[in-house]
Design a protein around this motif. Structure first.
Motif, PDB file in Angstrom:
ATOM      1  N   PHE A 236       1.240  -1.581  -0.188  1.00  0.00           N
ATOM      2  CA  PHE A 236       0.137   0.346  -0.179  1.00  0.00           C
ATOM      3  C   PHE A 236       0.988   1.182  -0.149  1.00  0.00           C
ATOM      4  O   PHE A 236       0.944   2.113  -0.688  1.00  0.00           O
ATOM      5  N   ALA A 237       1.448   1.078   1.265  1.00  0.00           N
ATOM      6  CA  ALA A 237       2.820   2.484   0.416  1.00  0.00           C
ATOM      7  C   ALA A 237       3.394   2.950  -0.564  1.00  0.00           C
ATOM      8  O   ALA A 237       3.583   3.807  -0.803  1.00  0.00           O
ATOM      9  N   GLY A 238       3.710   1.498  -0.462  1.00  0.00           N
ATOM     10  CA  GLY A 238       4.824   1.741  -2.169  1.00  0.00           C
ATOM     11  C   GLY A 238       3.896   1.845  -3.705  1.00  0.00           C
ATOM     12  O   GLY A 238       4.361   3.119  -4.222  1.00  0.00           O
ATOM     13  N   GLY A 239       2.480   2.015  -3.450  1.00  0.00           N
ATOM     14  CA  GLY A 239       1.719   2.680  -4.335  1.00  0.00           C
ATOM     15  C   GLY A 239       1.235   4.058  -4.034  1.00  0.00           C
ATOM     16  O   GLY A 239       1.866   5.018  -4.875  1.00  0.00           O
ATOM     17  N   PHE A 240       1.330   4.148  -2.519  1.00  0.00           N
ATOM     18  CA  PHE A 240       0.912   5.343  -2.529  1.00  0.00           C
ATOM     19  C   PHE A 240       2.006   6.189  -2.361  1.00  0.00           C
ATOM     20  O   PHE A 240       2.003   7.692  -3.196  1.00  0.00           O
ATOM     21  N   LEU A 241       3.090   5.834  -2.152  1.00  0.00           N
ATOM     22  CA  LEU A 241       4.238   6.789  -2.261  1.00  0.00           C
ATOM     23  C   LEU A 241       4.898   6.564  -3.733  1.00  0.00           C
ATOM     24  O   LEU A 241       5.424   8.369  -4.293  1.00  0.00           O
ATOM     25  N   LEU A 260      -5.948   5.308  -4.076  1.00  0.00           N
ATOM     26  CA  LEU A 260      -6.102   4.887  -4.793  1.00  0.00           C
ATOM     27  C   LEU A 260      -5.357   3.522  -5.250  1.00  0.00           C
ATOM     28  O   LEU A 260      -5.443   2.277  -5.015  1.00  0.00           O
ATOM     29  N   TYR A 261      -3.829   4.263  -5.977  1.00  0.00           N
ATOM     30  CA  TYR A 261      -3.351   3.417  -6.514  1.00  0.00           C
ATOM     31  C   TYR A 261      -2.270   2.362  -5.063  1.00  0.00           C
ATOM     32  O   TYR A 261      -2.557   1.779  -5.380  1.00  0.00           O
ATOM     33  N   GLY A 262      -2.450   3.016  -3.791  1.00  0.00           N
ATOM     34  CA  GLY A 262      -2.054   2.395  -2.698  1.00  0.00           C
ATOM     35  C   GLY A 262      -2.758   0.848  -2.183  1.00  0.00           C
ATOM     36  O   GLY A 262      -2.922  -0.353  -1.969  1.00  0.00           O
ATOM     37  N   THR A 263      -4.509   1.092  -2.669  1.00  0.00           N
ATOM     38  CA  THR A 263      -4.918   0.147  -2.367  1.00  0.00           C
ATOM     39  C   THR A 263      -5.408  -0.642  -3.302  1.00  0.00           C
ATOM     40  O   THR A 263      -5.382  -1.926  -3.151  1.00  0.00           O
ATOM     41  N   ARG A 283       2.194  -2.575 -15.173  1.00  0.00           N
ATOM     42  CA  ARG A 283       1.603  -0.864 -15.044  1.00  0.00           C
ATOM     43  C   ARG A 283      -0.249  -0.887 -15.402  1.00  0.00           C
ATOM     44  O   ARG A 283      -0.641   0.008 -15.239  1.00  0.00           O
ATOM     45  N   SER A 284      -0.207  -1.847 -16.572  1.00  0.00           N
ATOM     46  CA  SER A 284      -1.714  -2.285 -17.499  1.00  0.00           C
ATOM     47  C   SER A 284      -2.648  -2.347 -15.965  1.00  0.00           C
ATOM     48  O   SER A 284      -3.442  -1.814 -15.849  1.00  0.00           O
ATOM     49  N   LYS A 285      -1.987  -3.927 -15.481  1.00  0.00           N
ATOM     50  CA  LYS A 285      -3.233  -3.956 -14.535  1.00  0.00           C
ATOM     51  C   LYS A 285      -3.033  -3.568 -12.936  1.00  0.00           C
ATOM     52  O   LYS A 285      -4.140  -2.960 -13.041  1.00  0.00           O
ATOM     53  N   VAL A 286      -2.160  -2.524 -13.176  1.00  0.00           N
ATOM     54  CA  VAL A 286      -2.650  -1.043 -11.687  1.00  0.00           C
ATOM     55  C   VAL A 286      -3.410  -0.235 -12.482  1.00  0.00           C
ATOM     56  O   VAL A 286      -4.330  -0.456 -11.570  1.00  0.00           O
ATOM     57  N   GLU A 287      -3.758  -0.034 -13.141  1.00  0.00           N
ATOM     58  CA  GLU A 287      -4.571   1.451 -13.762  1.00  0.00           C
ATOM     59  C   GLU A 287      -5.811   0.884 -14.383  1.00  0.00           C
ATOM     60  O   GLU A 287      -6.654   1.506 -14.156  1.00  0.00           O
ATOM     61  N   SER A 288      -5.425  -0.219 -14.701  1.00  0.00           N
ATOM     62  CA  SER A 288      -7.113  -1.373 -14.905  1.00  0.00           C
ATOM     63  C   SER A 288      -8.090  -0.770 -13.279  1.00  0.00           C
ATOM     64  O   SER A 288      -9.248  -1.179 -13.430  1.00  0.00           O
ATOM     65  N   ARG A 289      -7.013  -1.587 -12.950  1.00  0.00           N
ATOM     66  CA  ARG A 289      -8.051  -2.195 -11.753  1.00  0.00           C
ATOM     67  C   ARG A 289      -8.040  -0.496 -10.816  1.00  0.00           C
ATOM     68  O   ARG A 289      -8.710  -0.499  -9.816  1.00  0.00           O
TER      69      ARG A 289
END
Ligand code: AMP
Length: 299
Positions: A236-241, A260-263, A283-289
């Motif tokens: 979570f922290a990695g996506g967030f920061l 949202l990115y951290g989640t 990254r595309s999987k991250v963006e679609s979620r």
């Protein structure tokens, strides 16, 4: 913009109600780096033993993680083992072996020191402080911690909290730190200790962002099946920061997007043991979620 991350690189032994793994790659800094590297280059500071092997570091490097700050010391790597109850939110630490981490004296390489974004992943507070002191270019710093450190190194942790912009805590840690049962009151007490904002994680129930100028709440992304929650907080922290560093912005609206990115990165983490799932997506999987989650919470 790069992010400097300090923390553990570890071998974890995990028992869930359905399965188990021995000596899987783990560690607070490892999970953070996997998640943040979707967004931005990461500069890692930590220590491993001779048993760690070059493969795990090479995998990190392939993701754009600079591992020059990871020292290889004589001895064994940090080891942790834990067991989850069927509700997934209750975790029992069975064993923590600090090993080479016990006498770790972090050395932040010269070219990392100018990085404005710093994450002090779960580690002994004196290690977090020593690393932070070397990050002279730091402009936005966040820290994570754990019940072990709240219990055995509270004073050091309180000193650290006076120096960071943000802190990530789960509900149990926030209560233990402040002695306050009510979560929002606990969050306000954490803010009195120094940080400008706190991210309160409530496992499968989602997370709150509470700061002087921002209040936000978000459910967890509803994954089909949780395999192993280990590392969810660090991911979570990695996506967030990682996201904040990539857009070079930390205003309240951007902090909300970062939630949202951290989640999303945490949701991929829990879909596999170790970094099996988060290491297999792009990254595309991250963006679609992200888009899915965004529409889930929009009117
Ligand atoms: P999380 O599930 O996000 O709390 O992070 C779990 C990771 O933290 C595991 O991979 C462990 O190796 C690591 N870990 C467990 N205990 C500690 C500790 N006391 N200090 C630093 N890292 C730890």
């Amino acid at each position: 913009m790069t992010v400097v991350a300090v923390g553990t690189l570890a071998f974890d032994s995990i028992e869930t109600p359905y399965d188990r793994r021995e000596d899987a790659l783990g560690g607070s800094a490892t999970y953070f780096a996997y998640a943040a590297s979707f967004f931005t280059p990461v500069q890692l500071v930590g220590v491993v033993g001779k048993d760690f092997g070059a493969g795990h570091l090479a995998d990190l490097q392939k993701r754009g993680v600079d591992t020059a700050g990871v020292e290889v010391a004589d001895g064994k790597s940090f080891r942790w083992s834990g067991r989850y109850e069927a509700d997934w939110n209750t975790r029992h630490t069975l064993d923590t072996q600090l090993n080479v981490f016990e006498h770790f004296d972090p050395k932040v390489p010269g070219d990392y020191r100018t990085s404005p974004y710093v994450f002090l992943a779960n580690a002994a507070p004196d290690i977090q402080m020593k690393a932070l002191a070397q990050c002279t270019g730091a402009r936005f710093t966040m820290a994570d911690t754990m019940n072990l450190w709240i219990d055995i190194a509270r004073d050091g942790l309180l000193e650290l909290l006076r120096k960071v912009d943000g802190v990530v805590l789960n509900d149990e840690e926030a209560r233990l730190l402040t002695g306050e049962r009510h979560l929002l009151r606990a969050a306000r007490k954490v803010l009195e200790l120094g940080p400008r904002f706190v991210v309160l994680k409530k496992g499968e129930h989602g997370a709150f962002l509470i700061g002087r100028d921002v209040h936000f709440a978000l459910p967890a992304y509803p994954v089909d099946e949780v395999i192993d929650p280990t590392g969810a907080g660090d991911s979570f922290a990695g996506g967030f920061l990682g996201y904040l560093a990539s857009v070079r912005n930390t205003d309240p609206r951007t902090l909300r997007r970062a939630m949202l990115y951290g989640t999303v990165t945490a949701s991929y983490c829990v879909e596999g043991f170790s970094v099996e799932r988060i290491g297999a997506i792009d990254r595309s999987k991250v963006e679609s979620r992200f888009n899915e989650l965004f529409s889930l919470v929009s009117l």
